[in-house]
Every structure is written in C-alpha cells, then in structure tokens.
Design an enzyme around this catalytic site. Structure first.
Site, PDB file in Angstrom:
ATOM      1  N   GLY A   1      30.672  63.301   2.693  1.00 20.87           N
ATOM      2  CA  GLY A   1      30.208  64.637   3.052  1.00 20.87           C
ATOM      3  C   GLY A   1      30.992  65.206   4.228  1.00 20.87           C
TER       4      GLY A   1
ATOM      5  CB  ILE B   1      39.385  65.349   5.804  1.00 22.71           C
ATOM      6  CG1 ILE B   1      40.663  64.959   6.552  1.00 22.71           C
ATOM      7  CG2 ILE B   1      39.692  65.595   4.331  1.00 22.71           C
ATOM      8  CD1 ILE B   1      41.228  63.598   6.135  1.00 22.71           C
TER       9      ILE B   1
ATOM     10  CG  LEU C   1      49.835  66.842  15.948  1.00 18.20           C
ATOM     11  CD1 LEU C   1      51.079  67.704  15.764  1.00 18.20           C
ATOM     12  CD2 LEU C   1      49.354  66.913  17.396  1.00 18.20           C
TER      13      LEU C   1
ATOM     14  CG  ASP D   1      47.586  60.453  11.041  1.00 19.79           C
ATOM     15  OD1 ASP D   1      46.652  60.031  10.339  1.00 19.79           O
ATOM     16  OD2 ASP D   1      48.663  59.840  11.188  1.00 19.79           O
TER      17      ASP D   1
ATOM     18  CE1 TYR E   1      52.112  55.596  13.506  1.00 22.10           C
ATOM     19  CE2 TYR E   1      50.722  57.478  13.980  1.00 22.10           C
ATOM     20  CZ  TYR E   1      51.310  56.630  13.071  1.00 22.10           C
ATOM     21  OH  TYR E   1      51.096  56.822  11.729  1.00 22.10           O
TER      22      TYR E   1
ATOM     23  CE  LYS F   1      47.657  56.397  10.046  1.00 20.98           C
ATOM     24  NZ  LYS F   1      48.229  57.149  11.160  1.00 20.98           N
TER      25      LYS F   1
ATOM     26  CG  HIS G   1      49.306  51.426  10.355  1.00 20.12           C
ATOM     27  ND1 HIS G   1      49.515  51.815  11.654  1.00 20.12           N
ATOM     28  CD2 HIS G   1      50.150  52.176   9.622  1.00 20.12           C
ATOM     29  CE1 HIS G   1      50.447  52.751  11.685  1.00 20.12           C
ATOM     30  NE2 HIS G   1      50.843  52.989  10.468  1.00 20.12           N
TER      31      HIS G   1
END
Ligand code: A2P
Length: 319
Positions: free
Chosen positions: A12, A15, A20, A46, A51, A80, A113
């Site tokens: 529900g 998204i 970005l 994101d 990262y 992730k 990931h």
C-alpha cells in the site's frame, strides 16, 4: 514544484517513480545534491551502505526535515544491505548502522544489495576466494528471515532484493513469509530484461531500474557505449523537445518501473525530475523497445575471483 508520479506497492506504500541515485556521488558533493534535490521536489532517495556516503546523505535529510522543507513521512528512503552482512547475525546490526548514518528511525525500503556473501574483513571488494562465502554456507532464506524481523520491529516498511535473477526470486518466494516488494536491477533500453519484467508483474514485485542513464561516470563499465548518444533516443528527444536523459527516464516511468538517476548537478537534477512531464507515444515506446541488446554496463565480473564461489553463470542464472 514538479509532482513526482508514484505507484502503490503491495504493502500500500507509494513509491515515487523518479528518485535520486546516490551511487558515485562523492562525499563532499552528495550532501548538497540531496538537499537540492529535496528542495526541487524529489521525494525518493536511493542509498546504500556500500556507497560510502550515508552519513552525508543523513545530514542532508535531517537538515531538510529540520528546516521544514519536507516531512519524514513524505520521503521515500531506500538503502541496501552490503554483502559482508548477509550472515544472519549481522543483518540487524548493519541495518541499525545504516539507520544511524541516515539519522532515520525507519527505512521505506531495505534491499539485499547482491546475492553474494563475503566475509567481514579490511576489504571492500574481495580479491581472493577465501574472502567469500558461497550461498550454500550463507543461505539467502536466513538473511531474509532477519529482514522480515526488521519489518516486524518497524525498522523498515518494505523489504526487497537487488541483482536477483528470476531463479533466485523463485527460490526466495518458496520460503518467504513476506514477499519481496522490489527487485532493483540494471535496466535501460539496452538491457530491457523483458522476462524479469513479466515475472515481476505476475508476482506483484515492483522493478526499479538502476543505471537508467547508462552510468557513464562508472569507471568499471563493461562497454563505453553512451546510451544518451543513441540515434533513436536522440531523435525521439528532438521530436519531443526534451533531452535524451529525459526520454530514458520517461521510458522507465511509462512502463510502471522506478528509476533513481544519479546527478550532483542542479540543472540536471531539475531536468531529470521534469521527465515526468515528457510525452512519449506508442510509436516512441515501440522504437525504444527495439533497442534491446542485452548489454550490462555492470556485468558483475568484479565478483568473479579466481577459484571463488561466484561466476557470471551462477550470479545471473542465464543460459
Ligand atoms: P552528473 O552527476 O554530473 O549529472 P546513472 O544514473 O545511470 O548511474 O547515470 C549517472 C551519470 O549520468 C552521471 O555521470 C551523471 O552526471 C549523468 N547525468 C545525470 N543526469 C543527466 C542528464 N540529465 N543529462 C546528462 N547526463 C546526466
């Protein structure tokens, strides 16, 4: 301010289809990119522990919330689980570290990931087989149980996977109490992943495409081809009075998938968000569908160390 199109997941939750991307956004510039993007109207960020910039992303989000630019509940934040934390005992610890770095009480979406397990150590990418674990020794089903616990504990609202093949999704669906909400995979007109697209549609799994613009800033790309210079894409962009990047983003949105193109440049951030307003017709979509050439810019060879447990065959499960 541009409104971002959204799509309801099975839970529900909605998204936002244009987000970005923060992969390859260096510490030092990512904070300002996130702040700029949120003030431009981005509502989907994101992220990933891998990262190496979640602390800065977290500072940017916190400042936007404190300055009243956005409310937490208006944002969609994905992160992730890195491959060194797939073993069941590390999953919640890794998630809590991400939450602390992002300065959040919960994530909207947490993804495995890669279907790859590596040992913990002072390395980021393994270089030797003894730094890796085969999935037979670190079953995804056990990792997934921990993610389900994270949902039960309201640490995350939705859970999913990334870089999973149809075979691995099928296996996961056999044991999962909570169906994966999302599979995030490389996807653009040169790698349309039609079988995966259809499989996910059938099983109500949302697809997010990474590298939607071809990740030209990734030094490890398997090909130097530039999607944004493809003559068909350039022609459509001219006809529609937009840029090639906007054609690529709107192609994904019109197929009901989400994308998180990375930019740290204000004009390009604005341009990418405004892709929602680009009109593509059936003829454009048909021409774009013919560009598929099964080209992965991220071919995953970086996981294939000598005598290691992972090969391109057992990562992608393709014939
Ligand atoms: P920059 O950050 O300087 O804007 P992907 O999202 O597929 O990984 O692609 C990211 C790459 O695409 C980066 O090099 C980024 O550069 C560039 N990029 C992002 N938006 C645009 C755009 N609208 N036009 C051209 N290049 C773009």
């Amino acid at each position: 301010m541009t409104a971002t199109p959204t799509l309801a997941l099975e839970s529900g939750d909605e998204i936002p289809l244009i987000g970005l991307g923060t992969w390859k956004a260096d510490p030092g510039v990512v904070k300002s990119a996130v702040k700029t993007s949120i003030s431009l109207g981005y509502r989907h960020i994101d992220c990933a522990a891998a990262y190496g910039n979640e602390k800065e992303v977290g500072e940017a989000i916190a400042e936007c919330i404190n300055e009243g630019v956005v409310k937490r509940e208006e944002l969609w934040v994905t992160s992730k689980l890195w491959c060194d934390s797939l073993q069941a005992e590390y999953v919640i610890e890794a998630l809590e570290k991400t939450l602390s770095d992002l300065r959040l009480e919960y994530l909207d979406l947490y993804l495995i990931h890669w279907p790859i397990a590596i040992k913990r150590g002072d390395f980021f990418f393994p270089e030797r087989a003894d730094q890796m674990l085969p999935l037979s020794e670190c079953p995804i089903a056990k990792t997934w149980e921990q993610l389900e616990t994270a949902v039960d504990r309201s640490l995350v609202r939705n859970i999913g996977v990334s870089n999973f093949s149809e075979k691995k999704l099928r296996e996961l669906l056999q044991s999962a109490r909570i169906t994966p909400a999302v599979n995030q995979i490389e996807r653009h007109p040169y790698l349309q992943q039609t079988d995966m697209f259809n499989y996910c549609k059938e099983h109500k799994i949302h697809l997010t495409g990474y590298s939607p613009l071809g990740s030209g800033d990734f030094s490890g790309r398997s090909s130097k081809l530039n999607l944004m210079e493809d003559p068909v894409i350039v022609d459509i962009s001219k006809k529609r009075g937009c840029t090639p990047a906007q054609v690529l983003i709107k192609w994904a949105v019109d197929m009901g998938t989400s994308v998180a193109p990375k930019s740290t440049n204000k004009d390009r951030l604005a341009q990418n968000l405004a892709s929602a307003e680009v009109q593509l017709d059936d003829g454009d979509m048909e021409k774009l569908s013919q560009l598929d050439r099964h080209l992965r810019f991220l071919d995953a060879t970086f996981w294939c160390v000598e005598d290691g447990p992972y090969t391109l065959d057992n990562i992608w499960d393709e014939q």
